[in-house]
Write a protein that holds these residues in place. Sequence first.
Motif, short mmCIF file in Angstrom:
data_model
loop_
_atom_site.label_atom_id
_atom_site.label_comp_id
_atom_site.label_asym_id
_atom_site.label_seq_id
_atom_site.Cartn_x
_atom_site.Cartn_y
_atom_site.Cartn_z
N UNK A 40 0.81 -1.21 0.00
CA UNK A 40 0.00 0.00 0.00
C UNK A 40 0.84 1.26 0.00
N UNK A 41 0.23 2.33 -0.51
CA UNK A 41 0.87 3.66 -0.47
C UNK A 41 -0.23 4.69 -0.23
N UNK A 42 0.02 5.65 0.66
CA UNK A 42 -0.97 6.69 0.94
C UNK A 42 -0.32 8.06 0.89
N UNK A 43 -1.11 9.07 0.54
CA UNK A 43 -0.66 10.45 0.52
C UNK A 43 -1.76 11.35 1.08
N UNK A 44 -1.33 12.39 1.76
CA UNK A 44 -2.26 13.43 2.21
C UNK A 44 -2.16 14.56 1.20
N UNK A 45 -3.28 15.07 0.73
CA UNK A 45 -3.22 16.18 -0.22
C UNK A 45 -4.25 17.25 0.16
N UNK A 46 -3.91 18.47 -0.18
CA UNK A 46 -4.77 19.60 0.19
C UNK A 46 -5.88 19.76 -0.85
N UNK A 47 -6.83 20.64 -0.51
CA UNK A 47 -7.94 20.89 -1.41
C UNK A 47 -8.88 19.70 -1.47
N UNK A 48 -9.87 19.80 -2.36
CA UNK A 48 -10.84 18.72 -2.50
C UNK A 48 -10.78 18.13 -3.91
N UNK A 49 -9.58 18.12 -4.49
CA UNK A 49 -9.41 17.60 -5.85
C UNK A 49 -9.54 16.08 -5.85
N UNK A 50 -10.21 15.56 -6.89
CA UNK A 50 -10.33 14.11 -7.04
C UNK A 50 -9.16 13.51 -7.80
N UNK A 51 -8.27 14.35 -8.29
CA UNK A 51 -7.06 13.86 -8.97
C UNK A 51 -6.02 13.54 -7.90
N UNK A 52 -5.36 12.38 -8.04
CA UNK A 52 -4.32 12.00 -7.08
C UNK A 52 -3.05 12.76 -7.42
N UNK A 53 -2.66 13.67 -6.54
CA UNK A 53 -1.59 14.61 -6.85
C UNK A 53 -0.23 13.93 -7.03
N UNK A 54 0.10 12.97 -6.19
CA UNK A 54 1.44 12.36 -6.23
C UNK A 54 1.37 10.92 -6.73
N UNK A 55 0.49 10.67 -7.70
CA UNK A 55 0.28 9.30 -8.15
C UNK A 55 1.55 8.68 -8.74
N UNK A 56 2.34 9.46 -9.46
CA UNK A 56 3.55 8.92 -10.10
C UNK A 56 4.48 8.28 -9.07
N UNK A 57 4.71 8.97 -7.96
CA UNK A 57 5.60 8.42 -6.93
C UNK A 57 4.97 7.23 -6.20
N UNK A 58 3.65 7.26 -6.03
CA UNK A 58 2.97 6.14 -5.38
C UNK A 58 3.09 4.88 -6.24
N UNK A 59 2.86 5.02 -7.55
CA UNK A 59 2.97 3.90 -8.47
C UNK A 59 4.41 3.37 -8.48
N UNK A 60 5.35 4.31 -8.49
CA UNK A 60 6.78 3.94 -8.50
C UNK A 60 7.11 3.08 -7.27
N UNK A 61 6.64 3.47 -6.10
CA UNK A 61 6.86 2.71 -4.86
C UNK A 61 6.38 1.27 -5.01
N UNK A 62 5.17 1.12 -5.53
CA UNK A 62 4.57 -0.20 -5.59
C UNK A 62 5.17 -1.06 -6.71
N UNK A 63 5.59 -0.44 -7.79
CA UNK A 63 6.29 -1.20 -8.84
C UNK A 63 7.61 -1.75 -8.30
#
Length: 840
Positions: free
Chosen positions: A617-640
């Motif tokens: 698993x990977x989790x991130x805290x992000x500001x605002x109420x955006x439905x786009x995952x802000x740091x998705x590239x790094x999260x995917x990289x971690x899990x790969x």
Amino acid sequence: MSQKLTEFVLRPGQGKIGRPVRVRANYFEVTELPVDNIIHYDVTITPDVPPALNRKIFEKFEEDNFIVGLGGCRTVYDGRKNIFAPRILPFGETATFDVTLPNDDEITGITRNVRSFKIKIKKAGEIVMTELHNFLRANGPMTSGVLTAIMAIDVLIRHLPSMQYVTVGRSFFTSNGSMALFGGAEVWQGYYQSARPTPGKMMINIDLSATAFYEGGPLIQMVIKLLGKRNHDDLRRGLNEKECIKIEKAIKNLKIRVIHRGVQNTRRRFKIAKLTSTPANMTKFETEHGPMDVASYFQRTYNSPLQFPKLPCVAVKRDVYLPIEVCEVIEGQRHIRKLNEKQTADMIKFTCQAPTLRANKIKQGVEILNYRENKYLAPFFLKISNEMANIPARILPAPTIQYHRTSREQKCVPRDGVWNLRDKKLATCATLGAWSLVAFGAEREFPIQSIQAFIRELVISCQEVGLHIPNRSPPIMHANPQGDVDSVLKQAWLRAGNAVQAQPQLIVCILPTTGESLYAEIKRVCDTEIGVASQCVQLRHMMQAKKQYCVNLCLKMNVKLGGMNCYLAQDTVPFVSERPTIIMGADVTHSSPGDASRPSIASLCATMDAKISRYAASIRVQTGRSDIIADLANMVKELLRNFYQACGRKPERILFYRDGVSEGQFTHVLENEIKAVRAACRSLDASYRPTITFVVVQKRHHTRFFPVDRNSSDRTGNCLPGTVIEQTIIHPFEFDFYLQSHAGLQGASRPTHYHVLHDENRFKPDDLQILTYHLCYVYARCTRAVSLVPPVLYSHLLCRRARYHARLDSWTEGSSTEANGVPSSFGNVKPDLAKVMYFM
């Protein structure tokens, strides 16, 4: 062709695998759709007022101007800015009309003496209906004109109900058959309706909805219920300060009418601003005779002594005080405050209805809507069937589930989406040696004998399913639930390790209540400070120590310790077993509206091997109420990276399930998040380009299915697990389907909607549907098929868990935050823990 029609994936044909059945869907066909253009007008009403009053103004405008101003033409209005007409109105491009509401009208939201309004109507354009017809026939793309046409049909079907009933969003509500909730609230039955484009035609989706309203009637009755009093007599002594605060918080902004001035004056409305700090017999105001208290004023003016002079008054505006006993709550006011546990439980009872009952109530809703006699539909040549759609479906075959080779029953094919662990051992069993137990409460509440009995039952249950526990007598501690949880858990961690001279693996915590704060602090400390798995148990379950409960704990504990409970036979998931494949699930959750103190949480979960049962698993805290995952590239990289470390190979294919996305955000998500996944791959190796399939998962919809015959239904009356629908009610040409993958427990089951936005793996419908369905059988917490794919369910659990990782109670109100809106002490999960399913 595909580029012109849609930026997403075209439907690659129909699936064939599975037993064909028929089901009814809560969709009603538009049998006649407008062919001629619909005229769109922009409307401005001044002064600016709420939509409910806008509708009253429009109704009066239509009544006054139907013959001359509108030329006898029926128009429909959305309550805000849009009017739609079946033909061009007589006044041409623009006109302004004066509207005066009658003196006895019930006005809300504005000053009472404002009764004159101006309506400016300006032609905005024409809706070319052939665009919509072309889209439905797959001869044209989704354009802004198509969206406007669908919106116009939505306004058409909602216009009359919005004039007649209380409306909330796309639903209208009636008090018929309402049910009282605890504390002065009640739940009303509602009917949701929405125009939906489907292959070759428009359909109207109609469903039940329910929401809480304030009970109408005497305000004093509401006060009795809010305070849990027996009757009026309990209020004669007045209220204490704590009770006053509670009442003021509950009734602030409530609309009321007064009943002491005769029937002719009951239409006048007020809004409660606050409670007075003094009772009626001590609350004074200036009169022409000098200062006078409210109780004396009522005695003198109305020759009627107050029955409750010691109760405070409600202040409705400056120096206007009304005794509680002369006020009535106006019915139909939505209860916008959060419901308490008791109210929520009652609400669930009201909404949980058997499939047959739900289907019958939906039919009643169609009768209430009475489309055939709706005078606003005929001028537009819109006709709607009263019959629920009867559509083809298929029931997909269940997968083969495998357990440890030493099991008496190594393989099983579940029946009706459910199976059990009898004669089975978990596929990969962990060994639990270093563990301890903390009872958060005094020894008299948590007797040592009861704890030991619970441990014995847990150990026996674990051994029966194959989980090895060499240390059957873990250290036991008692701790103060209001004390220093941090130091208690660190001490428990040391005791666990010292007892067997090994690295601590698990802390079992027994909690006195279901309260959130203690649970949250345990998870924060264990996940982000100590880095050890934790398992919480409620006191009532510990005291009973039932076999089934202990087995369920074993399932959770095994995966938290790195084990695997079960997996799918290789031949049932060829897409995964043929080539290295990673399956990911992602979600973003937001704080409740108006709660800016809590951040948004993004989570990503991914399989770690070909057996698709182990996840990291990977989790991130992000500001605002955006439905786009802000740091998705790094999260995917971690899990790969985690996948490569676990398997020694890079995934050649990525199947990405994305939750939490509405239709209007598809393009935005596709552009941003697929780009992020590709960027993650390139950052690991410039030439690394796995094929990607991106599927949006939706549960927040109003589609329901009802079996036509008993052979296609389960014991609850729901469709059987594996029911897939890919005809009649789906997108006109894009690749989407509905899948009801779980067995019904109670009420009408909600299917999951899967919509493929991007597909480099070129899935055939059968292959994606069966893989998706079979995945639903390997959710680690239970032995039953679940309602949506586990990677997404795990991402839900991750988001919920991440809320507890802030030291400063970000999961409760009034927390401290940094300027960027993220809690000021948000902890990261320890790296080794993130590689196992600690969040279970």
